[in-house]
Design a protein around this motif. Sequence first.
Motif, PDB file in Angstrom:
ATOM      1  N   ALA A 107      -0.729  11.095  -0.370  1.00 38.01           N
ATOM      2  CA  ALA A 107      -1.226  11.438   1.326  1.00 38.01           C
ATOM      3  C   ALA A 107      -0.334  13.174   1.402  1.00 38.01           C
ATOM      4  O   ALA A 107       0.106  13.342   0.245  1.00 38.01           O
ATOM      5  CB  ALA A 107      -0.328  11.066   2.441  1.00 38.01           C
ATOM      6  N   MET A 108      -1.151  13.956   1.665  1.00 38.40           N
ATOM      7  CA  MET A 108      -1.095  15.326   1.589  1.00 38.40           C
ATOM      8  C   MET A 108       0.521  15.602   2.819  1.00 38.40           C
ATOM      9  O   MET A 108       0.280  15.112   3.801  1.00 38.40           O
ATOM     10  CB  MET A 108      -2.004  16.333   2.417  1.00 38.40           C
ATOM     11  CG  MET A 108      -3.480  16.412   1.916  1.00 38.40           C
ATOM     12  SD  MET A 108      -4.954  16.834   2.191  1.00 38.40           S
ATOM     13  CE  MET A 108      -4.605  18.654   2.710  1.00 38.40           C
ATOM     14  N   ILE A 109       0.792  16.712   1.898  1.00 36.93           N
ATOM     15  CA  ILE A 109       2.239  16.888   2.841  1.00 36.93           C
ATOM     16  C   ILE A 109       1.466  17.361   4.014  1.00 36.93           C
ATOM     17  O   ILE A 109       0.975  18.295   4.690  1.00 36.93           O
ATOM     18  CB  ILE A 109       2.570  18.034   1.890  1.00 36.93           C
ATOM     19  CG1 ILE A 109       3.313  17.743   0.985  1.00 36.93           C
ATOM     20  CG2 ILE A 109       4.043  18.667   2.997  1.00 36.93           C
ATOM     21  CD1 ILE A 109       4.123  16.807   1.426  1.00 36.93           C
ATOM     22  N   VAL A 162       5.899  11.750   9.452  1.00 34.67           N
ATOM     23  CA  VAL A 162       4.997  12.898   8.826  1.00 34.67           C
ATOM     24  C   VAL A 162       5.746  13.305   7.223  1.00 34.67           C
ATOM     25  O   VAL A 162       6.359  12.829   6.800  1.00 34.67           O
ATOM     26  CB  VAL A 162       5.448  14.145   9.689  1.00 34.67           C
ATOM     27  CG1 VAL A 162       4.576  15.706   8.617  1.00 34.67           C
ATOM     28  CG2 VAL A 162       5.199  14.189  10.780  1.00 34.67           C
ATOM     29  N   VAL A 163       4.427  12.974   6.634  1.00 35.18           N
ATOM     30  CA  VAL A 163       4.902  13.328   5.193  1.00 35.18           C
ATOM     31  C   VAL A 163       5.014  14.717   4.977  1.00 35.18           C
ATOM     32  O   VAL A 163       4.382  15.460   4.777  1.00 35.18           O
ATOM     33  CB  VAL A 163       3.253  12.999   4.217  1.00 35.18           C
ATOM     34  CG1 VAL A 163       3.235  13.446   2.783  1.00 35.18           C
ATOM     35  CG2 VAL A 163       2.305  11.918   4.919  1.00 35.18           C
ATOM     36  N   MET A 177       0.784  -1.338   0.015  1.00 40.51           N
ATOM     37  CA  MET A 177       0.024   0.020   0.156  1.00 40.51           C
ATOM     38  C   MET A 177       0.941   0.576  -0.309  1.00 40.51           C
ATOM     39  O   MET A 177       1.656   1.789   0.911  1.00 40.51           O
ATOM     40  CB  MET A 177      -0.881   0.225   0.891  1.00 40.51           C
ATOM     41  CG  MET A 177      -1.708   1.195   1.254  1.00 40.51           C
ATOM     42  SD  MET A 177      -2.427   0.901   2.891  1.00 40.51           S
ATOM     43  CE  MET A 177      -1.831   1.588   4.049  1.00 40.51           C
ATOM     44  N   ALA A 178       1.494   2.518  -1.124  1.00 39.30           N
ATOM     45  CA  ALA A 178       1.672   3.190  -1.052  1.00 39.30           C
ATOM     46  C   ALA A 178       0.871   4.422  -0.370  1.00 39.30           C
ATOM     47  O   ALA A 178      -0.098   4.521  -1.168  1.00 39.30           O
ATOM     48  CB  ALA A 178       1.784   3.184  -2.385  1.00 39.30           C
ATOM     49  N   ASN A 201       7.591   7.582  -4.592  1.00 39.50           N
ATOM     50  CA  ASN A 201       7.627   9.354  -4.823  1.00 39.50           C
ATOM     51  C   ASN A 201       6.868   9.608  -3.624  1.00 39.50           C
ATOM     52  O   ASN A 201       7.392  10.693  -3.793  1.00 39.50           O
ATOM     53  CB  ASN A 201       5.989   9.376  -5.894  1.00 39.50           C
ATOM     54  CG  ASN A 201       6.506   8.843  -7.350  1.00 39.50           C
ATOM     55  OD1 ASN A 201       7.617   8.258  -8.064  1.00 39.50           O
ATOM     56  ND2 ASN A 201       5.842   7.922  -7.830  1.00 39.50           N
ATOM     57  N   GLY A 202       7.202   9.005  -2.279  1.00 40.63           N
ATOM     58  CA  GLY A 202       7.263   9.630  -1.244  1.00 40.63           C
ATOM     59  C   GLY A 202       7.770  10.149  -0.297  1.00 40.63           C
ATOM     60  O   GLY A 202       8.537   9.657  -0.298  1.00 40.63           O
ATOM     61  N   TRP A 203       8.196  10.899   0.119  1.00 45.10           N
ATOM     62  CA  TRP A 203       9.156  11.246   1.317  1.00 45.10           C
ATOM     63  C   TRP A 203       8.318  11.559   2.278  1.00 45.10           C
ATOM     64  O   TRP A 203       7.408  12.176   2.836  1.00 45.10           O
ATOM     65  CB  TRP A 203       9.293  12.836   0.871  1.00 45.10           C
ATOM     66  CG  TRP A 203      10.684  12.790  -0.092  1.00 45.10           C
ATOM     67  CD1 TRP A 203      10.491  12.572  -1.263  1.00 45.10           C
ATOM     68  CD2 TRP A 203      11.631  12.405  -0.117  1.00 45.10           C
ATOM     69  NE1 TRP A 203      10.998  12.301  -1.988  1.00 45.10           N
ATOM     70  CE2 TRP A 203      12.197  11.883  -1.353  1.00 45.10           C
ATOM     71  CE3 TRP A 203      12.935  12.086   1.325  1.00 45.10           C
ATOM     72  CZ2 TRP A 203      13.647  11.601  -1.884  1.00 45.10           C
ATOM     73  CZ3 TRP A 203      14.408  11.949   0.646  1.00 45.10           C
ATOM     74  CH2 TRP A 203      14.572  11.663  -0.907  1.00 45.10           C
TER      75      TRP A 203
END
Length: 55
Positions: A6-8, A49-50, A1-2, A34-36
């Motif tokens: 999700a919102m910053i 925390v995104v 599940m990526a 692609n997420g940090w």
Amino acid sequence: MAVTSAMIGSIVYSLPADCTTVIVNGIGYQQCSNGWYQPQYMGTTVQYVVVDAPQ
């Protein structure tokens, strides 16, 4: 599940399996697809925390 959509500023409690640790300016981040994410501790529990990709 990526969780890349999700919102910053959102908080997640688990990350996908494809994450790697990246150190930028002395701060550790998790890069997942692609997420940090930046880990932070609440007591003994880690949450992520995104964040925008670090510069």
